[in-house]
Write a protein that holds these residues in place. Structure first.
Motif, PDB file in Angstrom:
ATOM      1  N   THR A  89       0.846  -1.190   0.000  1.00 32.68           N
ATOM      2  CA  THR A  89       0.000   0.000   0.000  1.00 32.68           C
ATOM      3  C   THR A  89       0.884   1.244   0.000  1.00 32.68           C
ATOM      4  O   THR A  89       1.898   1.282   0.696  1.00 32.68           O
ATOM      5  CB  THR A  89      -0.898   0.006   1.263  1.00 32.68           C
ATOM      6  OG1 THR A  89      -1.664  -1.189   1.281  1.00 32.68           O
ATOM      7  CG2 THR A  89      -1.809   1.216   1.296  1.00 32.68           C
ATOM      8  N   ASP A  90       0.496   2.241  -0.760  1.00 29.45           N
ATOM      9  CA  ASP A  90       1.229   3.497  -0.767  1.00 29.45           C
ATOM     10  C   ASP A  90       1.250   4.083   0.650  1.00 29.45           C
ATOM     11  O   ASP A  90       0.219   4.148   1.325  1.00 29.45           O
ATOM     12  CB  ASP A  90       0.553   4.480  -1.729  1.00 29.45           C
ATOM     13  CG  ASP A  90       1.224   5.826  -1.731  1.00 29.45           C
ATOM     14  OD1 ASP A  90       2.264   5.967  -2.398  1.00 29.45           O
ATOM     15  OD2 ASP A  90       0.711   6.736  -1.033  1.00 29.45           O
ATOM     16  N   ARG A  91       2.409   4.501   1.084  1.00 32.55           N
ATOM     17  CA  ARG A  91       2.595   5.020   2.436  1.00 32.55           C
ATOM     18  C   ARG A  91       1.684   6.216   2.710  1.00 32.55           C
ATOM     19  O   ARG A  91       1.025   6.282   3.748  1.00 32.55           O
ATOM     20  CB  ARG A  91       4.066   5.394   2.609  1.00 32.55           C
ATOM     21  CG  ARG A  91       4.439   5.954   3.943  1.00 32.55           C
ATOM     22  CD  ARG A  91       5.919   6.225   4.026  1.00 32.55           C
ATOM     23  NE  ARG A  91       6.305   7.269   3.077  1.00 32.55           N
ATOM     24  CZ  ARG A  91       7.538   7.524   2.706  1.00 32.55           C
ATOM     25  NH1 ARG A  91       8.549   6.819   3.164  1.00 32.55           N
ATOM     26  NH2 ARG A  91       7.806   8.490   1.860  1.00 32.55           N
ATOM     27  N   GLY A  92       1.637   7.167   1.811  1.00 29.36           N
ATOM     28  CA  GLY A  92       0.812   8.364   1.999  1.00 29.36           C
ATOM     29  C   GLY A  92      -0.664   8.033   2.083  1.00 29.36           C
ATOM     30  O   GLY A  92      -1.394   8.612   2.901  1.00 29.36           O
ATOM     31  N   ILE A  93      -1.113   7.132   1.243  1.00 33.07           N
ATOM     32  CA  ILE A  93      -2.520   6.725   1.266  1.00 33.07           C
ATOM     33  C   ILE A  93      -2.843   6.027   2.580  1.00 33.07           C
ATOM     34  O   ILE A  93      -3.893   6.265   3.186  1.00 33.07           O
ATOM     35  CB  ILE A  93      -2.841   5.817   0.050  1.00 33.07           C
ATOM     36  CG1 ILE A  93      -2.783   6.654  -1.231  1.00 33.07           C
ATOM     37  CG2 ILE A  93      -4.186   5.133   0.211  1.00 33.07           C
ATOM     38  CD1 ILE A  93      -2.871   5.842  -2.512  1.00 33.07           C
TER      39      ILE A  93
END
Length: 191
Positions: free
Chosen positions: A95-99
């Motif tokens: 999963t994208d860290r920012g998301i």
């Protein structure tokens, strides 16, 4: 472990993730009155902390710190491990860290009704000041550690702990990278 690692490792529900942070705020609370997924998150938090405190790589990391600061090494490592998790996010998550971080912030805001007031105050500051984003920067880790030192009610040598972290960053990071996959496996298999 600190807040980011707890929510990252928690069972996959917003309530359990709230419980994974609530594990640090249970004093004076009748946990049995909380929703079952929140209770599960609290149990998960405690199991993760216990596993972490006994892991050989964590024990070896604590021993790196000077004698006058070793008493607080566990606190320092908890916060530092959030930094290392962010630094190596792609190793541990698809999963994208920012998301992920933005999703956690939204869950905390939507589920504030499940939190005692002290936790709600902390999570509001966490979201407002983007603690998880700040933990990407080692300087911010130093700032966070010095704030913790300022809350200790007795004379201590905790302030400036970041200097020892910087001096030992390579070794501490290597030990984290050997430890965290074990923790991730343990946390995924818990309950």
């Amino acid at each position: 472990m600190n807040h980011l690692a707890h929510v990252f490792l928690a069972p996959d529900s917003p309530e359990a993730r709230v419980g994974s942070i609530l594990g640090d705020f249970t004093r004076g609370i009748d946990v049995s009155l909380l929703p079952v997924p929140v209770q599960q998150g609290i149990r998960h938090h405690r199991a993760v902390d216990s596993f972490t405190d006994q892991h050989p790589e964590v024990l070896a990391s604590k021993a790196i710190f000077s004698r006058q600061r070793r008493r607080f090494a566990g606190v320092a490592l908890d916060i530092l491990y959030d930094h290392y998790l962010l630094r190596h996010w792609q190793r541990f998550s698809q999963t994208d860290r920012g998301i992920f971080v933005e999703g956690i912030y939204q869950e905390l805001q939507r589920n504030e009704h499940l939190m005692p007031e002290k936790m709600a105050q902390v999570t509001r500051r966490m979201v407002e000041h983007d603690w998880f984003g700040a933990y990407r920067d080692l300087e911010s880790i130093g700032y966070a550690l010095d704030r913790v030192a300022g809350r200790i009610r007795f004379a201590n040598k905790f302030t400036g702990m970041i200097d020892e972290i910087r001096a030992n960053d390579v070794e501490l990071e290597k030990r984290f990278l050997r430890f965290f996959p074990d923790l991730q496996s343990f946390a995924g298999d818990f309950e």
